[in-house]
Design an enzyme around this catalytic site. Structure first.
Site, PDB file in Angstrom:
ATOM      1  N   SER A  47     -28.998 -45.288  28.897  1.00 11.47           N
ATOM      2  CA  SER A  47     -30.447 -45.148  28.778  1.00 11.47           C
ATOM      3  C   SER A  47     -31.188 -46.266  29.480  1.00 11.47           C
ATOM      4  CB  SER A  47     -30.850 -45.222  27.308  1.00 11.47           C
ATOM      5  OG  SER A  47     -30.334 -44.157  26.588  1.00 11.47           O
TER       6      SER A  47
ATOM      7  N   HIS B 164     -28.651 -39.460  33.725  1.00 11.11           N
ATOM      8  CA  HIS B 164     -29.253 -39.728  32.409  1.00 11.11           C
ATOM      9  C   HIS B 164     -29.880 -38.460  31.827  1.00 11.11           C
ATOM     10  CE1 HIS B 164     -32.628 -41.900  30.014  1.00 11.11           C
ATOM     11  NE2 HIS B 164     -31.603 -41.642  29.237  1.00 11.11           N
TER      12      HIS B 164
ATOM     13  N   ASN C 221     -37.434 -44.104  29.869  1.00 10.92           N
ATOM     14  CA  ASN C 221     -37.400 -45.085  28.773  1.00 10.92           C
ATOM     15  C   ASN C 221     -38.253 -46.322  29.035  1.00 10.92           C
ATOM     16  OD1 ASN C 221     -35.875 -43.532  27.066  1.00 10.92           O
ATOM     17  ND2 ASN C 221     -33.945 -44.205  27.981  1.00 10.92           N
TER      18      ASN C 221
ATOM     19  N   GLU D 103     -32.396 -37.677  34.731  1.00 13.63           N
ATOM     20  CA  GLU D 103     -32.731 -38.740  35.699  1.00 13.63           C
ATOM     21  C   GLU D 103     -31.468 -39.117  36.460  1.00 13.63           C
ATOM     22  OE1 GLU D 103     -35.822 -42.128  34.629  1.00 13.63           O
ATOM     23  OE2 GLU D 103     -34.586 -41.716  32.895  1.00 13.63           O
TER      24      GLU D 103
HETATM   25  C1  LIG Z   1     -33.382 -42.227  24.648  1.00 13.80           C
HETATM   26  C2  LIG Z   1     -33.141 -41.709  25.998  1.00 13.80           C
HETATM   27  O1  LIG Z   1     -32.348 -42.302  26.741  1.00 13.80           O
HETATM   28  C3  LIG Z   1     -33.836 -40.537  26.577  1.00 13.80           C
HETATM   29  C4  LIG Z   1     -34.260 -39.469  25.629  1.00 13.80           C
HETATM   30  O2  LIG Z   1     -33.572 -38.528  25.389  1.00 13.80           O
HETATM   31  S1  LIG Z   1     -35.738 -39.697  24.901  1.00 13.80           S
HETATM   32  C5  LIG Z   1     -35.924 -38.303  23.839  1.00 13.80           C
HETATM   33  C6  LIG Z   1     -36.392 -37.111  24.609  1.00 13.80           C
HETATM   34  N1  LIG Z   1     -36.546 -36.007  23.692  1.00 13.80           N
HETATM   35  C7  LIG Z   1     -37.710 -35.739  23.097  1.00 13.80           C
HETATM   36  O3  LIG Z   1     -38.720 -36.379  23.335  1.00 13.80           O
HETATM   37  C8  LIG Z   1     -37.651 -34.605  22.101  1.00 13.80           C
HETATM   38  C9  LIG Z   1     -38.981 -34.394  21.416  1.00 13.80           C
HETATM   39  N2  LIG Z   1     -38.863 -33.283  20.493  1.00 13.80           N
HETATM   40  C10 LIG Z   1     -38.916 -31.987  20.896  1.00 13.80           C
HETATM   41  O4  LIG Z   1     -39.110 -31.694  22.072  1.00 13.80           O
HETATM   42  C11 LIG Z   1     -38.725 -30.942  19.842  1.00 13.80           C
HETATM   43  O5  LIG Z   1     -39.066 -31.496  18.596  1.00 13.80           O
HETATM   44  C12 LIG Z   1     -37.246 -30.401  19.795  1.00 13.80           C
HETATM   45  C13 LIG Z   1     -36.961 -29.622  21.072  1.00 13.80           C
HETATM   46  C14 LIG Z   1     -36.211 -31.501  19.628  1.00 13.80           C
HETATM   47  C15 LIG Z   1     -37.074 -29.496  18.577  1.00 13.80           C
HETATM   48  O6  LIG Z   1     -38.057 -28.512  18.629  1.00 13.80           O
HETATM   49  P1  LIG Z   1     -38.393 -27.647  17.325  1.00 13.80           P
HETATM   50  O7  LIG Z   1     -39.238 -26.528  17.784  1.00 13.80           O
HETATM   51  O8  LIG Z   1     -38.916 -28.524  16.255  1.00 13.80           O
HETATM   52  O9  LIG Z   1     -36.971 -27.241  16.780  1.00 13.80           O
HETATM   53  P2  LIG Z   1     -36.114 -25.941  16.919  1.00 13.80           P
HETATM   54  O10 LIG Z   1     -36.957 -24.739  16.653  1.00 13.80           O
HETATM   55  O11 LIG Z   1     -34.948 -26.203  16.020  1.00 13.80           O
HETATM   56  O12 LIG Z   1     -35.578 -25.945  18.409  1.00 13.80           O
HETATM   57  C16 LIG Z   1     -36.372 -25.585  19.510  1.00 13.80           C
HETATM   58  C17 LIG Z   1     -35.550 -24.710  20.425  1.00 13.80           C
HETATM   59  O13 LIG Z   1     -34.437 -25.453  20.924  1.00 13.80           O
HETATM   60  C18 LIG Z   1     -33.218 -24.745  20.666  1.00 13.80           C
HETATM   61  N3  LIG Z   1     -32.176 -25.727  20.352  1.00 13.80           N
HETATM   62  C19 LIG Z   1     -32.255 -26.754  19.494  1.00 13.80           C
HETATM   63  N4  LIG Z   1     -31.105 -27.444  19.512  1.00 13.80           N
HETATM   64  C20 LIG Z   1     -30.287 -26.827  20.408  1.00 13.80           C
HETATM   65  C21 LIG Z   1     -28.971 -27.056  20.875  1.00 13.80           C
HETATM   66  N5  LIG Z   1     -28.242 -28.106  20.444  1.00 13.80           N
HETATM   67  N6  LIG Z   1     -28.449 -26.205  21.799  1.00 13.80           N
HETATM   68  C22 LIG Z   1     -29.170 -25.171  22.281  1.00 13.80           C
HETATM   69  N7  LIG Z   1     -30.430 -24.909  21.879  1.00 13.80           N
HETATM   70  C23 LIG Z   1     -30.970 -25.721  20.941  1.00 13.80           C
HETATM   71  C24 LIG Z   1     -33.511 -23.851  19.489  1.00 13.80           C
HETATM   72  O14 LIG Z   1     -32.677 -22.700  19.516  1.00 13.80           O
HETATM   73  C25 LIG Z   1     -34.982 -23.510  19.692  1.00 13.80           C
HETATM   74  O15 LIG Z   1     -35.145 -22.423  20.570  1.00 13.80           O
HETATM   75  P3  LIG Z   1     -36.274 -21.294  20.281  1.00 13.80           P
HETATM   76  O16 LIG Z   1     -37.548 -22.043  20.029  1.00 13.80           O
HETATM   77  O17 LIG Z   1     -36.309 -20.514  21.571  1.00 13.80           O
HETATM   78  O18 LIG Z   1     -35.760 -20.546  19.100  1.00 13.80           O
HETATM   79  N1  LIG Z   2     -29.596 -40.814  21.637  1.00 17.16           N
HETATM   80  C1  LIG Z   2     -30.368 -40.469  22.654  1.00 17.16           C
HETATM   81  O1  LIG Z   2     -31.456 -39.906  22.450  1.00 17.16           O
HETATM   82  C2  LIG Z   2     -29.924 -40.731  24.044  1.00 17.16           C
HETATM   83  C3  LIG Z   2     -28.870 -41.565  24.309  1.00 17.16           C
HETATM   84  N2  LIG Z   2     -28.484 -41.792  25.610  1.00 17.16           N
HETATM   85  C4  LIG Z   2     -27.369 -42.673  25.882  1.00 17.16           C
HETATM   86  O2  LIG Z   2     -26.161 -41.937  25.668  1.00 17.16           O
HETATM   87  C5  LIG Z   2     -25.140 -42.834  25.199  1.00 17.16           C
HETATM   88  C6  LIG Z   2     -24.610 -42.312  23.871  1.00 17.16           C
HETATM   89  O3  LIG Z   2     -25.672 -42.245  22.939  1.00 17.16           O
HETATM   90  P1  LIG Z   2     -25.544 -41.371  21.610  1.00 17.16           P
HETATM   91  O4  LIG Z   2     -24.725 -40.178  21.858  1.00 17.16           O
HETATM   92  O5  LIG Z   2     -26.908 -41.237  21.075  1.00 17.16           O
HETATM   93  O6  LIG Z   2     -24.725 -42.378  20.671  1.00 17.16           O
HETATM   94  P2  LIG Z   2     -23.821 -42.051  19.422  1.00 17.16           P
HETATM   95  O7  LIG Z   2     -23.791 -43.279  18.586  1.00 17.16           O
HETATM   96  O8  LIG Z   2     -24.238 -40.758  18.793  1.00 17.16           O
HETATM   97  O9  LIG Z   2     -22.387 -41.773  20.069  1.00 17.16           O
HETATM   98  C7  LIG Z   2     -21.652 -42.727  20.783  1.00 17.16           C
HETATM   99  C8  LIG Z   2     -20.201 -42.328  20.685  1.00 17.16           C
HETATM  100  O10 LIG Z   2     -19.446 -43.135  21.579  1.00 17.16           O
HETATM  101  C9  LIG Z   2     -18.272 -43.534  20.876  1.00 17.16           C
HETATM  102  N3  LIG Z   2     -17.656 -44.693  21.488  1.00 17.16           N
HETATM  103  C10 LIG Z   2     -17.956 -46.008  21.295  1.00 17.16           C
HETATM  104  N4  LIG Z   2     -17.126 -46.772  22.020  1.00 17.16           N
HETATM  105  C11 LIG Z   2     -16.287 -45.922  22.678  1.00 17.16           C
HETATM  106  C12 LIG Z   2     -15.191 -46.113  23.558  1.00 17.16           C
HETATM  107  N5  LIG Z   2     -14.802 -47.345  23.893  1.00 17.16           N
HETATM  108  N6  LIG Z   2     -14.563 -45.022  24.053  1.00 17.16           N
HETATM  109  C13 LIG Z   2     -14.950 -43.776  23.708  1.00 17.16           C
HETATM  110  N7  LIG Z   2     -15.966 -43.533  22.851  1.00 17.16           N
HETATM  111  C14 LIG Z   2     -16.623 -44.599  22.346  1.00 17.16           C
HETATM  112  C15 LIG Z   2     -18.800 -43.790  19.472  1.00 17.16           C
HETATM  113  O11 LIG Z   2     -17.754 -43.936  18.550  1.00 17.16           O
HETATM  114  P3  LIG Z   2     -17.968 -44.893  17.234  1.00 17.16           P
HETATM  115  O12 LIG Z   2     -19.065 -44.271  16.457  1.00 17.16           O
HETATM  116  O13 LIG Z   2     -16.634 -44.840  16.606  1.00 17.16           O
HETATM  117  O14 LIG Z   2     -18.356 -46.246  17.752  1.00 17.16           O
HETATM  118  C16 LIG Z   2     -19.628 -42.534  19.277  1.00 17.16           C
HETATM  119  O15 LIG Z   2     -18.829 -41.432  18.908  1.00 17.16           O
HETATM  120  C17 LIG Z   2     -25.783 -44.228  25.138  1.00 17.16           C
HETATM  121  O16 LIG Z   2     -25.554 -44.895  26.339  1.00 17.16           O
HETATM  122  C18 LIG Z   2     -27.272 -43.885  24.984  1.00 17.16           C
HETATM  123  O17 LIG Z   2     -28.113 -44.913  25.424  1.00 17.16           O
HETATM  124  C19 LIG Z   2     -29.098 -41.184  26.669  1.00 17.16           C
HETATM  125  C20 LIG Z   2     -30.124 -40.310  26.457  1.00 17.16           C
HETATM  126  C21 LIG Z   2     -30.650 -40.042  25.125  1.00 17.16           C
END
Ligand SMILES: CC(=O)CC(=O)SCCNC(=O)CCNC(=O)[C@H](O)C(C)(C)COP(=O)(O)OP(=O)(O)OC[C@H]1O[C@@H](n2cnc3c(N)ncnc32)[C@H](O)[C@@H]1OP(=O)(O)O
Ligand SMILES: NC(=O)C1=CN([C@@H]2O[C@H](COP(=O)(O)OP(=O)(O)OC[C@H]3O[C@@H](n4cnc5c(N)ncnc54)[C@H](OP(=O)(O)O)[C@@H]3O)[C@@H](O)[C@H]2O)C=CC1
Length: 293
Positions: free
Chosen positions: A121, A142, A192, A154
């Site tokens: 991330s 990403h 991010n 990304e």
């Molecule tokens: C941290 C990082 O590195 C980067 C990041 O990822 S930052 C985070 C980015 N993500 C966001 O910002 C998510 C923000 N949230 C949302 O967009 C919405 O709340 C959400 C899409 C997560 C859920 O939406 P919702 O309407 O409340 O839930 P829900 O109705 O359960 O799901 C929406 C749709 O997705 C589908 N869906 C949910 N999970 C799914 C999955 N695992 N696989 C396939 N489809 C899925 C559902 O079937 C549903 O489809 P329909 O509306 O067509 O029936």
């Molecule tokens: N969460 C998010 O919304 C997003 C996350 N990311 C990125 O994706 C990556 C994973 O995040 P996320 O899935 O949320 O994290 P989770 O904590 O859900 O999962 C991470 C997994 O990696 C495992 N792990 C740790 N060390 C090792 C290793 N040495 N070899 C193999 N597996 C290992 C962990 O095991 P254990 O629990 O035993 O440590 C765990 O099962 C991170 O880099 C995060 O920044 C990117 C986009 C969105």
């Protein structure tokens, strides 16, 4: 020469690895799913079963397509099981030393022409690529959470990433039915860099008593049309991941505006990591989530 991707390895069977495996399998790629803990792989496969069954029951996926996707996912408990992969995507915990260790031990098991990607991330792609034996075949791919639903991926080039590698990654994302953007290798890239300071600010807003968890989330959902409030989203991402991203921004850009909120640090120290730990800014142990502050 065009690099063709058919078999994809995924390392880390957490929430992102699970989503990446599902998205790849439904798009027709053979998937090898690895984690250091075999139980995590089993749990991930069982989560995918549940999600695919829901999609079938909603009429969004044909039963045969669901069955075929499931058949394409094979557990890969050791890195040796990834030997035939064309692309391996690392999606382990957001911790640089962990990722570097994975790449240095993984690479000798791979074909020399295999591509390696990280789903990090925030961490420098150039630094992670330096831990591989193939920086020119390394790239940041990403995905956003939840992977099967979110449209964006990304792509981030490290200093050594080759043009062929970038093109292969772009084609891979297109085959997943998703849209790629290119960002430069700066701390936390684009999404991010913008999103996490907003979440961190929401946590400061809570910390300073400007509003409660419910007020802050409702304000941003109803006042800014965000699908989730920032605290709900932080719990969804994982508070450990949010803190790691803020630390990378703070250290990498050396600007105090990225200082992680002390309340975020405290929640992580308590092990309240959000949804995955069943407690964060909300408590998820009951029937309905309720705010912890
Ligand atoms: C941290 C990082 O590195 C980067 C990041 O990822 S930052 C985070 C980015 N993500 C966001 O910002 C998510 C923000 N949230 C949302 O967009 C919405 O709340 C959400 C899409 C997560 C859920 O939406 P919702 O309407 O409340 O839930 P829900 O109705 O359960 O799901 C929406 C749709 O997705 C589908 N869906 C949910 N999970 C799914 C999955 N695992 N696989 C396939 N489809 C899925 C559902 O079937 C549903 O489809 P329909 O509306 O067509 O029936
Ligand atoms: N969460 C998010 O919304 C997003 C996350 N990311 C990125 O994706 C990556 C994973 O995040 P996320 O899935 O949320 O994290 P989770 O904590 O859900 O999962 C991470 C997994 O990696 C495992 N792990 C740790 N060390 C090792 C290793 N040495 N070899 C193999 N597996 C290992 C962990 O095991 P254990 O629990 O035993 O440590 C765990 O099962 C991170 O880099 C995060 O920044 C990117 C986009 C969105």
């Amino acid at each position: 020469m065009m690099i063709e991707i058919n078999r994809v390895g995924v390392i880390g069977a957490g929430q992102m690895g699970t989503g990446i495996a599902q998205a790849c399998a439904t798009a027709g790629f053979a998937v090898r799913l690895n984690d250091r803990d075999g139980k995590r792989i089993d749990a991930a496969v069982s989560n995918i079963d549940t999600t695919l069954a829901k999609l079938v029951s909603k009429g969004k996926l044909a039963q045969t397509a669901s069955h075929e996707a499931r058949e394409r996912i094979v557990p890969a408990p050791s890195f040796a099981d990834l030997a035939d992969c064309d692309l391996v995507i690392e999606a382990a915990t957001e911790h640089e030393a962990t990722k570097r260790q994975i790449f240095s031990t993984l690479c000798p098991s791979l074909r020399p022409d295999a591509l390696v990607a990280t789903n990090t991330s925030s961490i420098s792609i150039t630094r992670l690529a330096a831990a591989t034996d193939r920086p020119e075949r390394s790239i940041g791919v990403h995905f956003m959470n939840p992977v099967p639903v979110m449209q964006l991926v990304e792509l981030i080039r490290g200093i050594a990433t080759g043009e062929e590698t970038y093109e292969a990654a772009r084609m891979f994302v297109a085959k997943l039915g998703k849209t790629s953007t290119m960002s430069e290798d700066f701390p936390a890239f684009i999404v991010n860099r913008v999103l996490l300071p907003m979440i961190n600010e929401a946590i400061y807003t809570l910390y300073e008593g400007v509003g409660s968890v419910t007020s802050i989330d409702n304000a941003m959902k109803l006042g800014a049309n965000h699908p989730m409030g920032p605290l709900e989203l932080a719990d969804f991402i994982g508070l450990d991941t949010c803190l790691s991203i803020m630390q990378v921004l703070h250290e990498g850009l050396a600007d105090s505006k990225y200082r992680p909120c002390p309340l975020l640090v405290k929640y992580v120290e308590a092990g309240w990591l959000g949804r995955k730990a069943k407690r964060g800014f909300y408590d998820y142990r009951g029937m309905e989530p309720f705010p912890t502050r």
